[in-house]
Motif scaffolding. Structure first.
Motif, PDB file in Angstrom:
ATOM      1  N   HIS A   1      -6.408  -7.617  -1.024  1.00  0.00           N
ATOM      2  CA  HIS A   1      -7.742  -7.353  -0.381  1.00  0.00           C
ATOM      3  C   HIS A   1      -7.859  -8.036   0.852  1.00  0.00           C
ATOM      4  O   HIS A   1      -8.207  -7.751   1.867  1.00  0.00           O
ATOM      5  N   GLY A   2      -7.462  -9.401   0.736  1.00  0.00           N
ATOM      6  CA  GLY A   2      -7.606 -10.427   1.633  1.00  0.00           C
ATOM      7  C   GLY A   2      -6.810  -9.687   3.113  1.00  0.00           C
ATOM      8  O   GLY A   2      -7.284  -9.972   4.357  1.00  0.00           O
ATOM      9  N   MET A   3      -5.702  -9.285   2.931  1.00  0.00           N
ATOM     10  CA  MET A   3      -5.007  -8.908   3.752  1.00  0.00           C
ATOM     11  C   MET A   3      -5.298  -7.643   4.445  1.00  0.00           C
ATOM     12  O   MET A   3      -5.578  -7.621   5.739  1.00  0.00           O
ATOM     13  N   ARG A   4      -6.030  -6.641   3.955  1.00  0.00           N
ATOM     14  CA  ARG A   4      -6.507  -5.503   4.412  1.00  0.00           C
ATOM     15  C   ARG A   4      -7.820  -5.851   5.245  1.00  0.00           C
ATOM     16  O   ARG A   4      -8.130  -5.413   6.318  1.00  0.00           O
ATOM     17  N   VAL A   5      -8.727  -6.812   4.488  1.00  0.00           N
ATOM     18  CA  VAL A   5      -9.768  -7.341   5.377  1.00  0.00           C
ATOM     19  C   VAL A   5      -9.311  -7.941   6.769  1.00  0.00           C
ATOM     20  O   VAL A   5      -9.996  -7.527   7.929  1.00  0.00           O
ATOM     21  N   ARG A   6      -8.291  -8.571   6.836  1.00  0.00           N
ATOM     22  CA  ARG A   6      -7.673  -9.180   8.083  1.00  0.00           C
ATOM     23  C   ARG A   6      -7.088  -8.358   8.752  1.00  0.00           C
ATOM     24  O   ARG A   6      -6.749  -8.573  10.112  1.00  0.00           O
ATOM     25  N   GLY A   7      -6.783  -7.057   8.281  1.00  0.00           N
ATOM     26  CA  GLY A   7      -6.098  -6.059   9.113  1.00  0.00           C
ATOM     27  C   GLY A   7      -4.590  -6.310   9.363  1.00  0.00           C
ATOM     28  O   GLY A   7      -4.076  -6.170  10.569  1.00  0.00           O
ATOM     29  N   GLU A   8      -3.911  -6.940   8.387  1.00  0.00           N
ATOM     30  CA  GLU A   8      -2.537  -7.077   8.603  1.00  0.00           C
ATOM     31  C   GLU A   8      -1.871  -5.768   8.513  1.00  0.00           C
ATOM     32  O   GLU A   8      -2.407  -4.762   7.632  1.00  0.00           O
ATOM     33  N   PRO A   9      -0.601  -5.454   8.929  1.00  0.00           N
ATOM     34  CA  PRO A   9       0.224  -4.367   9.084  1.00  0.00           C
ATOM     35  C   PRO A   9       0.389  -3.757   7.574  1.00  0.00           C
ATOM     36  O   PRO A   9       0.688  -4.651   6.672  1.00  0.00           O
ATOM     37  N   GLN A  10       0.623  -2.635   7.386  1.00  0.00           N
ATOM     38  CA  GLN A  10       0.852  -2.024   6.049  1.00  0.00           C
ATOM     39  C   GLN A  10       2.031  -2.445   5.490  1.00  0.00           C
ATOM     40  O   GLN A  10       2.200  -2.704   4.163  1.00  0.00           O
ATOM     41  N   ASP A  11       3.020  -2.719   6.369  1.00  0.00           N
ATOM     42  CA  ASP A  11       4.516  -3.209   5.788  1.00  0.00           C
ATOM     43  C   ASP A  11       4.284  -4.380   4.984  1.00  0.00           C
ATOM     44  O   ASP A  11       4.853  -4.524   3.810  1.00  0.00           O
ATOM     45  N   ASN A  12       3.584  -5.200   5.587  1.00  0.00           N
ATOM     46  CA  ASN A  12       3.429  -6.793   4.980  1.00  0.00           C
ATOM     47  C   ASN A  12       2.666  -6.570   3.434  1.00  0.00           C
ATOM     48  O   ASN A  12       3.031  -7.104   2.618  1.00  0.00           O
ATOM     49  N   ILE A  13       1.564  -5.767   3.427  1.00  0.00           N
ATOM     50  CA  ILE A  13       0.598  -5.543   2.380  1.00  0.00           C
ATOM     51  C   ILE A  13       1.843  -4.818   1.322  1.00  0.00           C
ATOM     52  O   ILE A  13       1.843  -5.408   0.070  1.00  0.00           O
ATOM     53  N   ASP A  14       2.590  -3.821   1.611  1.00  0.00           N
ATOM     54  CA  ASP A  14       3.614  -3.412   0.760  1.00  0.00           C
ATOM     55  C   ASP A  14       4.551  -4.335   0.028  1.00  0.00           C
ATOM     56  O   ASP A  14       4.721  -4.218  -1.012  1.00  0.00           O
ATOM     57  N   ASP A  15       4.857  -5.440   0.982  1.00  0.00           N
ATOM     58  CA  ASP A  15       5.703  -6.435   0.487  1.00  0.00           C
ATOM     59  C   ASP A  15       5.023  -6.959  -0.418  1.00  0.00           C
ATOM     60  O   ASP A  15       5.883  -7.331  -1.705  1.00  0.00           O
ATOM     61  N   VAL A  16       3.785  -7.488  -0.531  1.00  0.00           N
ATOM     62  CA  VAL A  16       3.159  -8.143  -1.390  1.00  0.00           C
ATOM     63  C   VAL A  16       3.111  -7.295  -2.777  1.00  0.00           C
ATOM     64  O   VAL A  16       3.241  -7.633  -3.897  1.00  0.00           O
ATOM     65  N   LEU A  17       2.645  -6.162  -2.427  1.00  0.00           N
ATOM     66  CA  LEU A  17       2.610  -5.083  -3.785  1.00  0.00           C
ATOM     67  C   LEU A  17       3.725  -5.103  -4.429  1.00  0.00           C
ATOM     68  O   LEU A  17       3.765  -4.952  -5.488  1.00  0.00           O
ATOM     69  N   GLU A  18       4.829  -5.066  -3.846  1.00  0.00           N
ATOM     70  CA  GLU A  18       6.256  -4.920  -4.425  1.00  0.00           C
ATOM     71  C   GLU A  18       6.708  -6.114  -5.408  1.00  0.00           C
ATOM     72  O   GLU A  18       7.530  -6.019  -6.262  1.00  0.00           O
ATOM     73  N   THR A  19       5.694  -7.050  -5.100  1.00  0.00           N
ATOM     74  CA  THR A  19       6.149  -8.296  -5.927  1.00  0.00           C
ATOM     75  C   THR A  19       5.907  -7.897  -7.454  1.00  0.00           C
ATOM     76  O   THR A  19       6.438  -8.371  -8.396  1.00  0.00           O
ATOM     77  N   LEU A  20       5.180  -7.058  -7.692  1.00  0.00           N
ATOM     78  CA  LEU A  20       4.977  -6.309  -9.152  1.00  0.00           C
ATOM     79  C   LEU A  20       5.774  -5.398  -9.396  1.00  0.00           C
ATOM     80  O   LEU A  20       5.753  -4.023  -8.535  1.00  0.00           O
ATOM     81  N   THR A  21       6.950  -5.628 -10.370  1.00  0.00           N
ATOM     82  CA  THR A  21       7.954  -4.558 -10.405  1.00  0.00           C
ATOM     83  C   THR A  21       7.403  -3.624 -11.035  1.00  0.00           C
ATOM     84  O   THR A  21       6.288  -3.711 -11.870  1.00  0.00           O
TER      85      THR A  21
END
Ligand code: SF4
Lengths: 297, 502
Positions: free
Chosen positions: B443-463
């Motif tokens: 959520h924080g990353m989205r608000v800050r408008g970070e690139p989708q790739d980074n967000i995906d990286d974080v999301l993938e920490t949940l296997t």
């Protein structure tokens, strides 16, 4: 007095009796066989009675002899006196049957003897024992060829004295179906709710006709029978009954006032172990199979 | 006060306030009423913690106190504790009746237990002012607050008064007056520090008002199920009329003249059928409406009274019926209702009327007896000759007792559902926690408008297996929460019944 003469007399009396199935009196015999001494008459009659061919009645002060019907004569052929007495009592009782205690009191026979007599009659298929539906221990006796009375057999719901619960179940469901078909008439009826309610009511006679037309019942069901079934629907809470001004009963299918409450939606509400289920011990909610299965769904 | 109630109460306290409050609460529950010193002795907790716990309990109206000459004794209010799980229902009611502003206000007020109008409105305002979707403004909030007060959902909290010579205050209820709120003051309060606000009237939620709503709803729904929507609507009108003249929990309302009902029905433009047939509907409700309504006079075109107590009884019976059906089957249900309708009945007559085979009928009757749904009353015949007098056994249903039995079952079920939920939350604690953290980071990353790739990286920490486990657990928790609310509804019907003294 010779044997043959005696036989002749009995023969004659029998003939007279055959002509008069309603029974004959001493006078009739005297008229038919002139010149018969009273002593001869008495011996002849006694003999016939002994053979079990005659029933003897008292009618208006005079004795009436009546020839026994063929079947019953046959039935007691070779029977002894006790059997005859018992037989007569049972025959008298008709299709309502007679209770063993009443036979004992009225026949004055000892218990053991009576049981023996009844056994022998039963084995000859002359009489039968029928279980009473409303008192399971009570047995009544009646002639073998008779159809038991409704009060004994329980009417349409019994087959060989066994309650036909499946039959009742089916009828119960069919009646409900019939009522449900018209239940919605009360909802938003353009002619007003009273007319609507009347349209959603069904009289017992209507239901009876529907059931008869379905042809699911081998026996003929009376309106009374159908009312019994409809009443079970009322007890089930699936119908309500009311009375028309003319006294006839009407029924309407209804729904429960509430939807199934939360208690029966969780496994604990229907769990047989609920009173044994504790926080610790063998049965706990955490270990509970019912719970985990329910949650898996 | 039953053991089961104690279990569920202590569990609810644990869930909402933690272990210490639970201990103190349970201690109070067991001993009835107690002073602080006694609580210290039995629980062995430090005195300050206990005082804190008591403060919490008192604040949320979950306990009371009374002072004798020497001590102040505290007492738990278990009924109020059970209300804690009803909060979602209150909020839903607000949302559907008054919209989301009302929901926010009531939610905040429930959390605060009691606070002044200014503080309440300003807090809500602050909380949601960044939320574009909600789009709230001060004027709306203020108006909603006032209409909630007018409708009685919010009332003035009792004020504490000190009697002379006594150290413990007593709470004196005050009559609720609809407040005048000045928008300018509110705005100012918003700009300044909340602590400076001088608003001394405190408010709290009036649970009873909600309960009336729930009860009415039950009655209206029942009539709707029995007859139709028009009849349900008419029932609502009848209840409205009842509130005008009577105490809302009265066993039976004052007679309502049919004329007035006709009058109010005329105002319902979308119910032409009802307008046309008010009298007929009244008759049908009276005759086929589960005895909710009674005709009690002919003056003025007929007068009708709402028998709220009878209605509560009917609803309870419906609840019991469902219970028996589900527990022991529809045949046992038939026997149960048969016995109830005949008041007292012999075993043989049960068989005859229920049309069940001898053996099955007996078995079910004894099962019902075993589960305390019916009771048996032996009757000795006056000693007849020979002393062979056989007792007759009459079966009957003691509604009050059965209601108790079912209430106990509800408590048990509720306890089990909650404890399974707690257990599940505990065993999945790590995963649920992880998921929450990932969500907030994303959520924080989205608000800050970070690139989708980074967000995906974080999301993938949940296997994927983790994700599956989490979503399965969440689904189960949702089911459990829903079950809790449903159980509470069942409890509500029971409480309604017990609310009317016998
Ligand atoms: S938790 Fe399981 S065992 Fe315990 S009452 Fe519920 S269903 Fe029954």
């Amino acid at each position: 007095m010779s044997e043959s003469n005696d036989d002749q007399v009995t023969e004659k009396i029998l003939n007279v009796a055959k002509k008069n199935p309603k029974g004959i009196s001493d006078k009739d015999i005297a008229a038919a066989i002139p010149g018969l001494s009273s002593a001869e008459l008495v011996t002849a009659i006694n003999k016939l009675l002994q053979q079990g061919l005659f029933d003897i009645y008292n009618q208006g002060g005079s004795l009436i002899y009546r020839l026994k019907s063929q079947a019953s004569k046959q039935a007691v052929k070779g029977a002894d006196n006790e059997e005859k007495v018992v037989y007569n009592l049972i025959e008298e009782a008709g299709n309502k049957g007679i209770w063993i205690r009443d036979i004992r009191i009225r026949s004055n026979l000892a218990n053991t003897q009576l049981t023996k007599v009844l056994k022998s009659l039963e084995s000859k298929k002359v009489i039968k024992a029928v279980k009473c539906v409303n008192a399971s221990k009570k047995k009544v006796y009646m002639l073998y060829n008779l159809e038991p009375d409704r009060s004994i057999s329980g009417g349409a719901w019994y087959q060989d004295q066994d309650f036909e619960s499946e039959f009742v179940e089916i009828l119960n469901r069919q009646c409900l179906r019939f009522l449900q078909q018209r239940a919605d008439k009360i909802k938003n009826n353009p002619r007003g709710p009273i007319v609507g309610r009347t349209q959603s009511y069904a009289t017992a006679a209507e239901v009876q006709k529907y059931i008869t037309d379905l042809g699911i019942s081998k026996v003929k069901l009376e309106v009374e029978d159908v009312i019994t079934i409809l009443n079970t629907l009322v007890y089930d809470g699936k119908a309500e009954s009311s009375v028309y001004p003319d006294g006839s009963k009407v029924y309407r299918s209804i729904e429960s006032l509430i939807t199934p409450p939360g208690l029966v939606q969780v496994p604990c509400g229907v769990c047989p172990l609920i009173h044994k289920c504790c926080s610790t011990g063998l049965i706990t909610p955490q270990e509970c199979k019912y719970m985990s299965e329910w949650l898996e769904q | 006060m039953s053991h089961q109630l104690g279990r569920i109460v202590s569990q609810i306290l644990h869930r909402y306030f933690g272990e210490i409050v639970q201990n103190v609460g349970y201690d109070l529950f067991i001993y009835g009423s107690k002073s602080i010193n006694m609580i210290v002795k039995t629980t062995g907790l430090p005195r300050t913690r206990i005082v804190d716990s008591l403060r919490t309990l008192l604040k949320f109206d979950l306990a009371t106190f009374e002072s004798t000459d020497v001590f102040v004794n505290y007492k738990l209010l278990p009924e109020n504790i059970l209300l804690l799980i009803r909060y979602p229902r209150y909020l839903l009611q607000m949302k559907s009746k008054y919209g989301s502003e009302a929901e926010m206000l009531v939610e905040e007020l429930l959390q605060q237990a009691s606070c002044s109008a200014t503080v309440l409105i300003v807090t809500v305002m602050n909380k949601y002012k960044d939320d574009k979707e909600k789009n709230i403004n001060m004027i709306n909030l203020k108006d909603t607050f006032i209409s909630l007060v007018t409708a009685g959902y919010i009332q003035q909290a009792p004020v504490a008064e000190l009697n002379e010579g006594s150290e413990a205050p007593i709470l004196v209820p005050v009559e609720t007056k609809v407040p005048e709120l000045d928008l300018r003051d509110l705005m100012q309060a918003m700009a300044n520090n909340l602590a400076d606000v001088k608003d001394n009237t405190y408010w709290k939620v009036n649970y009873d008002r909600f309960h009336l709503d729930f009860r009415d709803d039950l009655m209206i729904k029942a009539i709707t199920r029995r007859i139709d929507e028009n009849a349900g609507e008419l029932m609502r009108l009848l209840l409205e009329q009842m509130y005008l003249t009577m105490a809302p929990w009265a066993a039976e309302s004052c007679p309502v003249p049919a004329v007035e009902l006709r009058e109010s029905a005329r105002r319902l433009a979308d119910r032409p059928l009802l307008q046309q047939h008010v009298d007929q509907y009244l008759r049908v409700i009276e005759e086929s409406g589960g005895e909710f309504v009674r005709r009690c006079g002919d003056a003025g075109g007929g007068q009708y009274a709402v028998c709220a107590r009878r209605a509560a009884e009917r609803l309870l019976e419906a609840l019991l019926d469902h219970c028996v059906t589900e527990r022991l089957g529809s045949k046992a249900h038939r026997i149960f209702r048969l016995i109830r309708s005949k008041k007292y009945i012999e075993e043989e007559d049960i068989q005859k009327n229920a049309m069940l085979p001898n053996k099955e009928c007996k078995e079910l009757t004894y099962k019902l007896l075993e589960e305390h749904f019916i009771s048996v009353q032996p009757m000795r015949k006056a000693a007849s000759a020979g002393g062979t007098a056989k007792a007759i056994y009459l079966y009957h249903v003691k509604i009050h007792e059965v209601a108790h039995t079912v209430r106990e079952m509800c408590y048990r079920a509720l306890h089990n559902v909650i404890s399974v939920g707690a257990h599940m939350r505990q065993s999945h604690a790590r995963l649920l926690d992880k998921q929450r953290r990932v969500r907030s980071i994303v959520h924080g990353m989205r608000v800050r408008g970070e690139p989708q790739d980074n967000i995906d990286d974080v999301l993938e920490t949940l296997t994927p297996p983790e994700l599956a486990a989490v979503s399965a657990a969440e689904a189960k928790l949702r089911t459990l929460a829903a079950a809790e609310i449903e159980l509470d509804r069942a409890l509500f019907i029971l409480t309604c019944y017990f609310a009317y003294p016998r």
